[in-house]
Design an enzyme around this catalytic site. Sequence first.
Site, mmCIF file in Angstrom:
data_model
loop_
_atom_site.group_PDB
_atom_site.id
_atom_site.type_symbol
_atom_site.label_atom_id
_atom_site.label_comp_id
_atom_site.label_asym_id
_atom_site.label_seq_id
_atom_site.Cartn_x
_atom_site.Cartn_y
_atom_site.Cartn_z
ATOM 1 N N CYS A 85 -88.515 -146.979 16.385
ATOM 2 C CA CYS A 85 -88.593 -145.588 15.398
ATOM 3 C C CYS A 85 -88.313 -144.127 16.525
ATOM 4 O O CYS A 85 -87.150 -144.878 17.219
ATOM 5 C CB CYS A 85 -89.714 -145.489 15.727
ATOM 6 S SG CYS A 85 -90.623 -147.093 14.443
ATOM 7 N N GLY A 87 -85.294 -144.742 12.022
ATOM 8 C CA GLY A 87 -85.718 -144.912 11.051
ATOM 9 C C GLY A 87 -85.809 -144.158 10.196
ATOM 10 O O GLY A 87 -85.884 -142.838 9.830
ATOM 11 N N ASN A 129 -93.121 -145.547 19.354
ATOM 12 C CA ASN A 129 -92.122 -146.367 19.211
ATOM 13 C C ASN A 129 -91.994 -147.512 20.200
ATOM 14 O O ASN A 129 -92.049 -147.360 21.109
ATOM 15 C CB ASN A 129 -90.578 -145.215 19.484
ATOM 16 C CG ASN A 129 -89.791 -145.762 20.000
ATOM 17 O OD1 ASN A 129 -89.217 -147.178 18.641
ATOM 18 N ND2 ASN A 129 -88.290 -145.425 21.327
ATOM 19 N N GLY A 130 -91.527 -148.512 19.662
ATOM 20 C CA GLY A 130 -91.647 -150.228 20.611
ATOM 21 C C GLY A 130 -91.975 -151.097 19.825
ATOM 22 O O GLY A 130 -92.856 -151.031 18.665
ATOM 23 N N TYR A 141 -75.825 -148.384 20.756
ATOM 24 C CA TYR A 141 -76.414 -147.670 19.906
ATOM 25 C C TYR A 141 -77.503 -146.731 18.646
ATOM 26 O O TYR A 141 -77.026 -146.447 18.183
ATOM 27 C CB TYR A 141 -76.897 -149.097 19.081
ATOM 28 C CG TYR A 141 -76.995 -149.300 17.228
ATOM 29 C CD1 TYR A 141 -76.029 -149.016 16.061
ATOM 30 C CD2 TYR A 141 -77.959 -148.905 16.983
ATOM 31 C CE1 TYR A 141 -75.615 -149.246 15.045
ATOM 32 C CE2 TYR A 141 -78.393 -149.112 15.470
ATOM 33 C CZ TYR A 141 -77.058 -149.112 14.869
ATOM 34 O OH TYR A 141 -77.758 -148.856 13.854
HETATM 35 P P1 5GP Z 1 -74.289 -157.519 11.709
HETATM 36 O O1 5GP Z 1 -73.236 -157.384 10.274
HETATM 37 O O2 5GP Z 1 -72.971 -158.495 12.438
HETATM 38 O O3 5GP Z 1 -75.283 -158.182 11.645
HETATM 39 O O4 5GP Z 1 -74.567 -156.356 12.143
HETATM 40 C C1 5GP Z 1 -73.751 -155.597 13.158
HETATM 41 C C2 5GP Z 1 -73.399 -153.969 12.766
HETATM 42 O O5 5GP Z 1 -74.834 -153.404 12.670
HETATM 43 C C3 5GP Z 1 -72.958 -152.846 13.343
HETATM 44 O O6 5GP Z 1 -72.143 -152.510 12.523
HETATM 45 C C4 5GP Z 1 -74.318 -151.934 14.016
HETATM 46 O O7 5GP Z 1 -73.784 -151.081 14.297
HETATM 47 C C5 5GP Z 1 -75.607 -152.400 13.172
HETATM 48 N N1 5GP Z 1 -75.998 -153.026 13.706
HETATM 49 C C6 5GP Z 1 -76.183 -153.049 15.070
HETATM 50 N N2 5GP Z 1 -78.137 -153.498 15.210
HETATM 51 C C7 5GP Z 1 -78.246 -152.296 14.322
HETATM 52 C C8 5GP Z 1 -80.299 -151.991 13.903
HETATM 53 O O8 5GP Z 1 -80.620 -152.486 15.248
HETATM 54 N N3 5GP Z 1 -80.345 -150.981 13.394
HETATM 55 C C9 5GP Z 1 -79.384 -151.111 12.175
HETATM 56 N N4 5GP Z 1 -79.502 -150.580 11.117
HETATM 57 N N5 5GP Z 1 -78.296 -151.376 12.287
HETATM 58 C C10 5GP Z 1 -78.079 -152.528 13.683
HETATM 59 MG MG MG Z 2 -72.386 -149.768 12.197
#
Ligand code: 5GP
Ligand code: MG
Length: 477
Positions: free
Chosen positions: A2, A28, A101-102, A256
């Site tokens: 978050c 978020g 957050n957490g 990320y």
């Molecule tokens: P996958 O399709 O392999 O399940 O997810 C990978 C994709 O999800 C990557 O494009 C990455 O940018 C995104 N991603 C990775 N971690 C997270 C996350 O915690 N939340 C969200 N919304 N996207 C994520």
């Molecule tokens: Mg992505």
Amino acid sequence: MCGILGFFGRGDVSHDVINGLTALQHRGQDAAGAVTFDSNRFKLKKGLGLVREVFGQLDVTDYEGFCGLGHVRYATQGALDAAEAQPFTLNYPFGIAMVHNGNVTNFNDLKSRLFSDQHRLLETSSDLELILYTLTSELEKENLSRTNPEAIFRAVQATQLAIEGAYCTITILANLGLLVFADPWGIRPLVMGRKFSDHGLVYGFASESSCFDFLGYETVRDLKAGEAVFIDSDMQLHSSICERRKESFCVFEYIYFAREDSIMNGRLVAGERVQMGRQLAKTFQESALEPDIIIDVPASAYFFASGLAEKLNVPYRRGLAKNNHVGRSFISPNQSDRENMVRQKLNPIRDIIKDKKIAVVDDSIVRGTTSKHLVRLLREKGAREVYVVSASPPIKFPCIYGIDMSIRREIIAANYNVHDIGRYIEADAIIYQKLDDLKEMYSDCSSCYACFDGCYPTGITLEAIEAIEADRLQSKR
Ligand code: 5GP
Ligand code: MG
């Protein structure tokens, strides 16, 4: 994960709270909320959706206050329900408002303890409620009729000892001040800032420094592991390391989660990503692959791709068009929805792709859905060969600290080796960041790599992991 923020000054801070939240929106998108305090009462507004959906029609003058908190929610614990949106407030035994957050990992233990010791029932499935009640009951044991930072810090320490997991919290203690504290490992980020307004000094706290940039705050420093900061009503700052363990900052923030223009622990996130991209070049060269172009998966992988392209001396191209108006594919509970969304969201640009050997860089592979579909789409548009590059090492273990990769059976590298993942996504090659290379970048500090190596800094039992998985599955239904 978050995003949270809090401001405390002499003049109105409501604009900073609401505008600041838009700069944390990437952390978020499920819900947003804010509370301000004006010496009389809390003014609370929260709801499901984006910041502009919740606050767009709002008359901010109704929310004036010299102190305020904001939150954007990305649901990992608890249902996707407006009642779970933050901030939370209590008026008894004293006025208190809180955001966090957490993720709390001993949720069920705490819940039964609060019930048996204090006969408290939870109204939501949010772990914030647990932190709020625990802190409140610890504060109640201290004499808070006047400002007493030592007493407040003792209550924080007792709370830190009771709550397991990763958290940063910001709390308004009505008519006493603003309190901020982090878990003993400092897993989640929080920065302190300040500005001088017409009414004098204003303190700000936020998950990321980029939020301060456009609000005109100077970033002062990061909160330390286990630290609490209290700003009293005379604007005096008190701080103390209440309960400290080995610092373990989440490296996935750099990979990320954080925005590229944020500075965390003195490191610019964009620069970290370029370096991660450069490091990938080594692994590429070892594999003897010779891509014609490097492309990124928008919007999170540009800096990795540019670092890799620079080091390999191969052109970087924007080979995928992204539709920014589609919902979030990652979070959707349903696999076929996720697949459709990837197709709707990303479209290869034919002239750039056709007949090329393409290295496509993404920040991470979690389930493999995005990569598998991208490989297909790229081939459909005429790619000759497709190499999938992950800037993060294989994610093999669930994150129990607030990132939505908490269910082992959904994490592809928890179940398959790299070779099999490459076959599953139908890539001609698959390249991951090496964990040792990543660790090398952070050899001067200690960090949390639990999603890669299973070493959870706070310690956790298999039963507790299973309980987190069960909660997560339940709330996705
Ligand atoms: P996958 O399709 O392999 O399940 O997810 C990978 C994709 O999800 C990557 O494009 C990455 O940018 C995104 N991603 C990775 N971690 C997270 C996350 O915690 N939340 C969200 N919304 N996207 C994520
Ligand atoms: Mg992505």
